[in-house]
Design a protein around this motif. Structure first.
Motif, PDB file in Angstrom:
ATOM      1  N   THR A   1      -2.398  -1.896  -8.605  1.00 53.04           N
ATOM      2  CA  THR A   1      -0.780  -2.105  -8.138  1.00 53.04           C
ATOM      3  C   THR A   1      -0.870  -2.636  -6.742  1.00 53.04           C
ATOM      4  O   THR A   1       0.154  -3.177  -6.421  1.00 53.04           O
ATOM      5  N   LYS A   2      -1.520  -1.862  -5.967  1.00 50.94           N
ATOM      6  CA  LYS A   2      -1.562  -2.259  -4.513  1.00 50.94           C
ATOM      7  C   LYS A   2      -2.129  -3.578  -4.325  1.00 50.94           C
ATOM      8  O   LYS A   2      -1.407  -4.439  -3.543  1.00 50.94           O
ATOM      9  N   GLU A   3      -3.080  -4.198  -4.895  1.00 50.79           N
ATOM     10  CA  GLU A   3      -3.503  -5.536  -4.571  1.00 50.79           C
ATOM     11  C   GLU A   3      -2.447  -6.459  -5.303  1.00 50.79           C
ATOM     12  O   GLU A   3      -2.037  -7.363  -4.858  1.00 50.79           O
ATOM     13  N   LEU A   4      -1.779  -5.811  -6.629  1.00 51.73           N
ATOM     14  CA  LEU A   4      -0.780  -6.919  -7.151  1.00 51.73           C
ATOM     15  C   LEU A   4       0.532  -6.958  -6.100  1.00 51.73           C
ATOM     16  O   LEU A   4       0.763  -8.103  -5.857  1.00 51.73           O
ATOM     17  N   TYR A   5       0.771  -6.297  -5.559  1.00 53.49           N
ATOM     18  CA  TYR A   5       2.124  -6.125  -4.606  1.00 53.49           C
ATOM     19  C   TYR A   5       1.698  -6.731  -3.418  1.00 53.49           C
ATOM     20  O   TYR A   5       2.281  -7.851  -3.081  1.00 53.49           O
ATOM     21  N   ASN A   6       0.652  -6.705  -2.943  1.00 42.95           N
ATOM     22  CA  ASN A   6       0.087  -7.393  -1.488  1.00 42.95           C
ATOM     23  C   ASN A   6      -0.041  -9.117  -1.771  1.00 42.95           C
ATOM     24  O   ASN A   6       0.373  -9.750  -1.323  1.00 42.95           O
ATOM     25  N   ARG A   7      -0.410  -9.306  -3.317  1.00 40.56           N
ATOM     26  CA  ARG A   7      -0.716 -10.730  -3.412  1.00 40.56           C
ATOM     27  C   ARG A   7       0.712 -11.339  -4.099  1.00 40.56           C
ATOM     28  O   ARG A   7       0.813 -12.536  -3.383  1.00 40.56           O
ATOM     29  N   ILE A   8       1.473 -10.659  -4.723  1.00 32.78           N
ATOM     30  CA  ILE A   8       2.641 -11.269  -5.193  1.00 32.78           C
ATOM     31  C   ILE A   8       3.669 -11.478  -4.134  1.00 32.78           C
ATOM     32  O   ILE A   8       4.377 -12.475  -3.959  1.00 32.78           O
TER      33      ILE A   8
ATOM     34  N   ASP B   1       8.732  -4.632   4.894  1.00 34.57           N
ATOM     35  CA  ASP B   1       9.191  -5.782   4.352  1.00 34.57           C
ATOM     36  C   ASP B   1      10.471  -5.836   3.975  1.00 34.57           C
ATOM     37  O   ASP B   1      11.146  -6.682   3.332  1.00 34.57           O
ATOM     38  N   LYS B   2      11.105  -4.486   4.039  1.00 31.47           N
ATOM     39  CA  LYS B   2      12.666  -4.484   3.473  1.00 31.47           C
ATOM     40  C   LYS B   2      12.656  -4.823   1.988  1.00 31.47           C
ATOM     41  O   LYS B   2      13.474  -5.443   1.299  1.00 31.47           O
ATOM     42  N   VAL B   3      11.750  -4.075   1.365  1.00 28.16           N
ATOM     43  CA  VAL B   3      11.597  -4.317  -0.104  1.00 28.16           C
ATOM     44  C   VAL B   3      11.306  -2.904  -0.925  1.00 28.16           C
ATOM     45  O   VAL B   3      10.675  -2.176  -0.417  1.00 28.16           O
ATOM     46  N   TYR B   4      12.199  -2.980  -2.053  1.00 28.42           N
ATOM     47  CA  TYR B   4      11.700  -1.498  -2.885  1.00 28.42           C
ATOM     48  C   TYR B   4      10.444  -2.017  -3.805  1.00 28.42           C
ATOM     49  O   TYR B   4      10.722  -3.108  -4.372  1.00 28.42           O
ATOM     50  N   LYS B   5       9.539  -1.244  -3.822  1.00 25.67           N
ATOM     51  CA  LYS B   5       8.641  -1.562  -4.840  1.00 25.67           C
ATOM     52  C   LYS B   5       8.570  -0.477  -5.914  1.00 25.67           C
ATOM     53  O   LYS B   5       8.671   0.620  -5.699  1.00 25.67           O
ATOM     54  N   CYS B   6       9.064  -1.078  -7.095  1.00 25.12           N
ATOM     55  CA  CYS B   6       9.558  -0.328  -8.280  1.00 25.12           C
ATOM     56  C   CYS B   6       8.693  -0.348  -9.474  1.00 25.12           C
ATOM     57  O   CYS B   6       8.036  -1.393  -9.731  1.00 25.12           O
TER      58      CYS B   6
ATOM     59  N   THR C   1      -7.137  -7.663 -10.048  1.00 21.96           N
ATOM     60  CA  THR C   1      -8.155  -6.879 -10.546  1.00 21.96           C
ATOM     61  C   THR C   1      -7.808  -5.740 -11.381  1.00 21.96           C
ATOM     62  O   THR C   1      -6.843  -4.871 -11.040  1.00 21.96           O
ATOM     63  N   TYR C   2      -8.468  -5.689 -12.232  1.00 20.71           N
ATOM     64  CA  TYR C   2      -8.440  -4.367 -13.096  1.00 20.71           C
ATOM     65  C   TYR C   2      -9.159  -3.355 -12.560  1.00 20.71           C
ATOM     66  O   TYR C   2     -10.631  -3.408 -12.077  1.00 20.71           O
ATOM     67  N   LEU C   3      -8.697  -2.077 -12.279  1.00 21.96           N
ATOM     68  CA  LEU C   3      -9.427  -0.763 -11.708  1.00 21.96           C
ATOM     69  C   LEU C   3     -10.071  -0.451 -12.917  1.00 21.96           C
ATOM     70  O   LEU C   3     -11.244   0.168 -12.688  1.00 21.96           O
TER      71      LEU C   3
END
Length: 323
Positions: free
Chosen positions: A304-311, A77-82, A295-297
């Motif tokens: 956070t994986k789902e959050l990244y993929n969705r946003i 993605d050429k993105v930093y996930k921070c 989703t809340y785990l």
């Protein structure tokens, strides 16, 4: 049982660094930011420590200790996930039993502390990085991220830049308001009294000073002022240069210092532009905003994986619309 979902909001900003003169030909905003993140990750991997920066170190106020806890590069993605954290020393929470709503003290943390975290993602596909930052009312804000990376890139650590600016994406950019405003018709301001001191020092306007004096007199939780400058039932009106000067001075300071913007709970403006048309500006609701359900785990723990993929779907769509 279905897992609980939460709506997560994100705001966006350009991350602009100004290189020192000797590095102008060899560095830009992207390369300086990459150097900052390399320094953060090296500290973590080589010394097993984080770089902690106290934003209020030289101020007569409560400490605001910040550190980036993770900064992973997604090559595809050429993105930093921070993720950035705010240490909440001196603000130990109380646990509540939701069956009977009894409270339990939570004060035996030992060497640990409570931290509020904010997720943010940095697109590195251009010379000026664009950041998609989670809105977290209790955690680190955009101005905290700006300060943290300014500190690392400056003479304090890397000595690569002389300035760092997070330019927030607005539906109507502040510069557009400043260049087009002809008359102030109405404004509304809402602010907490403890934040007035910084606004007053920055804006340096008697109007803000009077708000501060009023707050000291009656000690409110917040103070809200609404001012109108035209009676629409009366065709004749005179120009109000005092109001326009105050608004332009305030907008300039908000534009130049994100902390001033953070200190307003509301800043709403109705104005006439230089074409004679009615227009509005809102500092709070006027920010470009992206949002996804996640989703809340477990209670309070977002996936956070789902959050990244969705946003990233929303973020990429926004970036494509700007090309």
């Amino acid at each position: 049982m279905a897992k609980e979902n939460k709506k997560i909001k994100f705001h966006l900003f350009d991350f602009k660094f100004t290189p020192l003169k000797e590095y102008e030909s060899s560095n830009n905003s992207s390369s300086i930011l990459k150097s900052c993140i390399d320094r953060i990750n090296n500290e973590r991997t080589q010394n097993n420590k984080a770089i902690v920066v106290d934003r209020n170190e030289n101020r007569d106020s409560e400490s605001r200790q910040l550190f980036v806890s993770s900064a992973a590069y997604r090559l595809k993605d050429k993105v930093y996930k921070c993720r950035i954290a705010l240490i909440r020393d001196g603000k130990i929470p109380t646990l509540v039993n939701k069956k009977n709503y009894t409270l339990t003290s939570f004060d035996q943390l030992g060497s640990n502390s409570i931290a509020e975290t904010t997720n943010f993602y940095i697109d590195m596909n251009s010379k000026v990085p664009i950041v998609c930052c989670e809105f977290h009312s209790q955690g680190p804000r955009i101005s905290d991220i700006e300060y943290y990376f300014r500190y690392i890139s400056s003479h304090h650590m890397l000595g690569l830049s002389k300035a760092c600016k997070a330019s927030i994406h607005m539906e109507m950019p502040i510069n557009d308001v400043l260049t087009s405003i002809s008359e102030v018709l109405k404004f509304k301001i809402k602010v907490r009294p403890q934040r007035l001191a910084y606004i007053n020092d920055s804006v340096n306007a008697s109007f803000v000073g009077n708000m501060s004096e009023l707050a000291n007199t009656v000690d409110p939780s917040y103070i809200k002022v609404e001012a109108s400058f035209r009676d629409f039932g009366n065709v004749a009106f005179k120009k109000n240069n005092k109001a326009k000067t105050f608004i332009k001075r305030t907008l300039n300071d908000i534009n130049n210092d994100n902390q001033v913007g953070d200190d307003f709970d509301d800043f709403y403006l109705e104005f006439e532009n230089n074409k004679g048309n009615f227009d509005t500006f809102s500092l709070i609701s006027g920010k470009v905003e992206l949002g996804v359900n996640c989703t809340y785990l477990s209670p309070g723990n977002i996936d956070t994986k789902e959050l990244y993929n969705r946003i990233m779907v929303e973020f990429n769509s926004y970036l494509d619309s700007k090309k």
